[in-house]
Design an enzyme around this catalytic site. Structure first.
Site, mmCIF file in Angstrom:
data_model
loop_
_atom_site.group_PDB
_atom_site.id
_atom_site.type_symbol
_atom_site.label_atom_id
_atom_site.label_comp_id
_atom_site.label_asym_id
_atom_site.label_seq_id
_atom_site.Cartn_x
_atom_site.Cartn_y
_atom_site.Cartn_z
ATOM 1 N N ASP A 83 -53.154 18.715 -37.663
ATOM 2 C CA ASP A 83 -53.864 19.518 -38.664
ATOM 3 C C ASP A 83 -53.109 19.458 -39.984
ATOM 4 O OD1 ASP A 83 -56.091 22.067 -38.404
ATOM 5 O OD2 ASP A 83 -54.809 22.001 -40.183
ATOM 6 N N ILE A 84 -53.860 19.352 -41.073
ATOM 7 C CA ILE A 84 -53.239 19.201 -42.395
ATOM 8 C C ILE A 84 -52.592 20.508 -42.867
ATOM 9 C CG2 ILE A 84 -55.246 19.777 -43.855
ATOM 10 C CD1 ILE A 84 -54.626 17.141 -45.406
ATOM 11 N N ASN A 132 -63.570 27.184 -32.986
ATOM 12 C CA ASN A 132 -64.263 28.130 -33.849
ATOM 13 C C ASN A 132 -65.720 27.701 -33.981
ATOM 14 O OD1 ASN A 132 -61.809 29.433 -34.289
ATOM 15 N ND2 ASN A 132 -61.330 28.154 -36.058
ATOM 16 N N HIS A 155 -64.586 20.620 -33.109
ATOM 17 C CA HIS A 155 -63.170 20.295 -32.916
ATOM 18 C C HIS A 155 -62.478 21.399 -32.130
ATOM 19 C CE1 HIS A 155 -63.619 22.445 -36.743
ATOM 20 N NE2 HIS A 155 -62.447 23.009 -36.484
ATOM 21 N N MET A 156 -61.505 20.969 -31.363
ATOM 22 C CA MET A 156 -60.670 21.892 -30.607
ATOM 23 C C MET A 156 -59.294 21.926 -31.266
ATOM 24 S SD MET A 156 -59.522 21.558 -26.625
ATOM 25 C CE MET A 156 -61.139 21.921 -25.957
ATOM 26 N N HIS A 157 -58.841 23.129 -31.628
ATOM 27 C CA HIS A 157 -57.471 23.284 -32.113
ATOM 28 C C HIS A 157 -56.550 23.359 -30.902
ATOM 29 C CE1 HIS A 157 -58.534 24.582 -36.319
ATOM 30 N NE2 HIS A 157 -59.653 24.929 -35.720
#
Ligand code: AMP
Ligand code: ZN
Length: 114
Positions: free
Chosen positions: A30-31, A87, A100-102
């Site tokens: 993640d950025i 989310n 997307h999955m964090h």
């Protein structure tokens, strides 16, 4: 989708720090990391939100989880522990409308139920 930032990352048009890739899934740092390990796991095919996943026609959620297991091992947090989160839509905090999955870890995480 042409104007989707994660589709552009999948195509290689926007660079990423790749952590894991297979035929169906890409995982990258993640950025704006919220933890020492913060990886985003995305399907290569565009799906806007969790609500758009057709669970009768695709096994992409299983593939995301399989990729998350591999990412946890690559980042060496499989034993110490980590959190996954998806989310969905505005009140769920979704900003990028490509599923997307964090995957967060590398420190003790706080109660997520904000
Ligand atoms: P969400 O709020 O669940 O939609 O999360 C979107 C995530 O994508 C955020 O954590 C962003 O920091 C991350 N993100 C946005 N653009 C990029 C990018 N170019 N490379 C890596 N991560 C990104
Ligand atoms: Zn997309």
């Amino acid at each position: 989708m042409s104007d989707c930032i994660f589709c552009k990352i999948v195509k290689g048009d926007i660079p990423c720090n790749k952590v894991y890739e297979d035929a169906d899934v890409l995982a990258f740092d993640d950025i704006h990391p919220m933890a020492p390990v913060h990886v985003v796991v995305v399907p290569k095919n565009h799906i806007s939100t969790l609500m758009e996943v057709d669970t009768e026609k695709t096994d992409i959620m299983n593939k995301l989880i399989a990729a998350a297991q591999k990412v946890a091992k690559i980042k060496k947090i499989d034993a110490s522990g980590f959190r996954t989160a998806i989310n969905c839509n505005a009140e769920g905090g979704q900003v990028v409308f490509h599923l997307h999955m964090h995957l967060l870890g590398g420190r003790k995480l706080q109660d997520p139920l904000g």
